[in-house]
Design an enzyme around this catalytic site. Structure first.
Site, PDB file in Angstrom:
ATOM      1  N   ASP A  17       1.010  -1.120  -0.209  1.00  0.00           N
ATOM      2  CA  ASP A  17      -0.321  -0.176   0.048  1.00  0.00           C
ATOM      3  C   ASP A  17       0.934   1.220  -0.204  1.00  0.00           C
ATOM      4  OD1 ASP A  17      -2.702   1.672   0.106  1.00  0.00           O
ATOM      5  OD2 ASP A  17      -1.523   1.639   1.950  1.00  0.00           O
ATOM      6  N   SER A  18       0.416   2.082   0.057  1.00  0.00           N
ATOM      7  CA  SER A  18       1.070   3.655  -0.016  1.00  0.00           C
ATOM      8  C   SER A  18       1.389   3.961   1.114  1.00  0.00           C
ATOM      9  CB  SER A  18       0.043   4.785  -0.041  1.00  0.00           C
ATOM     10  OG  SER A  18      -1.065   4.657   0.696  1.00  0.00           O
ATOM     11  N   TYR A  49      -1.000   8.269  -2.179  1.00  0.00           N
ATOM     12  CA  TYR A  49      -1.702   8.202  -2.889  1.00  0.00           C
ATOM     13  C   TYR A  49      -2.291   8.853  -3.922  1.00  0.00           C
ATOM     14  CZ  TYR A  49       2.287   4.325  -3.954  1.00  0.00           C
ATOM     15  OH  TYR A  49       3.307   3.369  -3.449  1.00  0.00           O
ATOM     16  N   CYS A  80      -4.554  -1.644  -1.836  1.00  0.00           N
ATOM     17  CA  CYS A  80      -4.279   0.172  -2.260  1.00  0.00           C
ATOM     18  C   CYS A  80      -5.659   0.424  -3.068  1.00  0.00           C
ATOM     19  CB  CYS A  80      -3.098   0.653  -3.089  1.00  0.00           C
ATOM     20  SG  CYS A  80      -3.282   2.517  -2.864  1.00  0.00           S
ATOM     21  N   ASN A  81      -7.070   0.595  -2.912  1.00  0.00           N
ATOM     22  CA  ASN A  81      -7.244   1.178  -3.980  1.00  0.00           C
ATOM     23  C   ASN A  81      -7.492   2.107  -5.240  1.00  0.00           C
ATOM     24  OD1 ASN A  81     -10.616   0.084  -2.500  1.00  0.00           O
ATOM     25  ND2 ASN A  81      -9.843   0.766  -1.067  1.00  0.00           N
ATOM     26  N   THR A  82      -6.678   2.540  -4.512  1.00  0.00           N
ATOM     27  CA  THR A  82      -6.239   4.017  -5.333  1.00  0.00           C
ATOM     28  C   THR A  82      -5.499   3.192  -6.856  1.00  0.00           C
ATOM     29  OG1 THR A  82      -5.916   5.525  -3.661  1.00  0.00           O
ATOM     30  CG2 THR A  82      -4.788   6.032  -5.374  1.00  0.00           C
ATOM     31  N   CYS A 191     -11.503   2.724   0.609  1.00  0.00           N
ATOM     32  CA  CYS A 191      -9.683   2.665   0.666  1.00  0.00           C
ATOM     33  C   CYS A 191      -9.192   2.068   2.175  1.00  0.00           C
ATOM     34  CB  CYS A 191      -9.541   4.417   1.875  1.00  0.00           C
ATOM     35  SG  CYS A 191      -7.480   4.783   1.256  1.00  0.00           S
ATOM     36  N   THR A 192      -8.053   2.028   1.547  1.00  0.00           N
ATOM     37  CA  THR A 192      -7.738   0.603   2.692  1.00  0.00           C
ATOM     38  C   THR A 192      -7.329   1.266   4.528  1.00  0.00           C
ATOM     39  OG1 THR A 192      -5.106   0.936   2.454  1.00  0.00           O
ATOM     40  CG2 THR A 192      -6.829  -0.991   1.753  1.00  0.00           C
ATOM     41  N   HIS A 193      -6.545   2.809   4.146  1.00  0.00           N
ATOM     42  CA  HIS A 193      -6.912   3.503   5.910  1.00  0.00           C
ATOM     43  C   HIS A 193      -7.721   3.566   6.280  1.00  0.00           C
ATOM     44  CE1 HIS A 193      -3.529   4.716   2.951  1.00  0.00           C
ATOM     45  NE2 HIS A 193      -2.412   4.622   4.476  1.00  0.00           N
TER      46      HIS A 193
HETATM   47  N1  DGL Z   1      -4.803   3.060   0.675  1.00  0.00           N
HETATM   48  C1  DGL Z   1      -4.808   3.663   0.066  1.00  0.00           C
HETATM   49  C2  DGL Z   1      -6.109   2.997  -1.272  1.00  0.00           C
HETATM   50  O1  DGL Z   1      -6.983   1.828   0.105  1.00  0.00           O
HETATM   51  C3  DGL Z   1      -4.117   5.033  -0.965  1.00  0.00           C
HETATM   52  C4  DGL Z   1      -4.501   6.119  -0.248  1.00  0.00           C
HETATM   53  C5  DGL Z   1      -3.635   7.151  -0.270  1.00  0.00           C
HETATM   54  O2  DGL Z   1      -2.223   7.174  -0.189  1.00  0.00           O
HETATM   55  O3  DGL Z   1      -3.472   8.125  -0.448  1.00  0.00           O
HETATM   56  O4  DGL Z   1      -6.918   3.837  -1.422  1.00  0.00           O
END
Ligand code: DGL
EC number: 5.1.1.3
Length: 273
Positions: A17-18, A49, A80-82, A191-193
């Site tokens: 992930d980011s 990201y 990471c969804n992005t 988003c995985t965060h």
């Molecule tokens: N955790 C990531 C996602 O699922 C990216 C978050 C980011 O770095 O902006 O999109």
């Protein structure tokens, strides 16, 4: 491309992930495949990201996948969804011989679950604008109204370990309340965060709203791709190696908190030559 060591059955699985957000996917992967060796790469030096130019995000993802291949990984998980929304097709085209399992917002289960016919997708700016999310909605929303909601600042908050408190609650309420006002009864963590903000999101949304995290489905899909039945092991024993492009000490400290066990983060290995 092409620097792959031959994949052995006991070869590790690379998850990235980011930053620290993908730990919410890693814990599901570990629960489903409790004896596997895992490598987790947090690209914290380049997070978030969600606000970077798409070509920069894709280049980082390509770089990390190369590192995984060089480490002999038998599969990769894009946590990471992005990255999925912007680049998954290009990444799979570069590695046609390698299983790449990727998280994406749970639009299909949300559309099946909603009673109001309105679903909110909480995600980064890049995911909201991505071709991947547009494709998902066109394919799976049916007659349901899907409202993508960018949540700038949430990722940085989780990266700093600010998971609760009045400021975090205000930041969450600012993005969630408009979705509730529009009638959403299902919120997708796109988003995985964001699973690390789930208690706050649920508090703001209230008990009548369902919150969906696709991470368990990603872990099951990974098990399936590896020809294994997914377990549900609360005490997994597989070894995890943590890499980061950020400062190992400070990223390790946040990861220790989110992972719930001591994390010793190492710098990303050098790029294979
Ligand atoms: N955790 C990531 C996602 O699922 C990216 C978050 C980011 O770095 O902006 O999109």
């Amino acid at each position: 491309m092409g620097m792959a060591a031959p994949a052995e059955p006991d070869a590790p699985i690379g998850v990235f992930d980011s930053g620290v957000g993908g730990l919410s996917v890693l814990r599901e992967v570990q629960r489903a495949l409790p004896h596997e060796r895992l490598i987790y790469a947090a690209d914290s030096g380049y997070a978030p990201y969600g606000d970077k130019p798409p070509d920069v995000v894709q280049a980082r993802a390509e770089h990390i996948l190369e590192l995984f291949r060089h480490a002999g990984c038998k599969a990769a998980v894009v946590a990471c969804n992005t990255v999925t929304g912007l680049s998954i097709q290009a990444l799979r085209e570069r590695h046609p011989d390698w299983p790449i399992v990727a998280i994406e917002p749970a639009v299909k289960p949300a559309a099946a679950l909603t009673r109001t016919g309105v679903v909110g997708v909480l995600a980064t700016r890049n995911t909201v604008a991505s071709p991947g999310l547009a494709r998902l909605i066109a394919t799976h929303a049916g007659g349901v109204h899907v409202l993508p909601q960018a949540c700038p600042g949430w990722v940085e908050r989780v990266e700093r370990g600010e998971l609760d408190g009045p400021e975090t609650e205000a930041a969450v309420a600012e993005r969630v309340r408009p979705l509730l006002a529009a009638g959403a009864d299902v919120l997708v963590l796109g988003c995985t965060h964001y699973p690390f903000l789930r208690p706050v999101i649920e508090r703001v949304a209230g008990p009548a709203v369902a919150v969906l995290d696709p991470a368990p489905a990603v872990a099951r899909e990974l098990a399936r791709r590896l020809g294994r039945a997914p377990a549900s092991d609360p005490a997994p024993s597989g070894d995890v190696t943590f890499w980061t492009s950020g400062d190992p000490a400070s990223v390790g400290a946040v990861m220790t908190r989110l992972w719930g066990r001591p994390v010793h983060a190492r710098p990303l290995p050098d790029h294979p030559r």
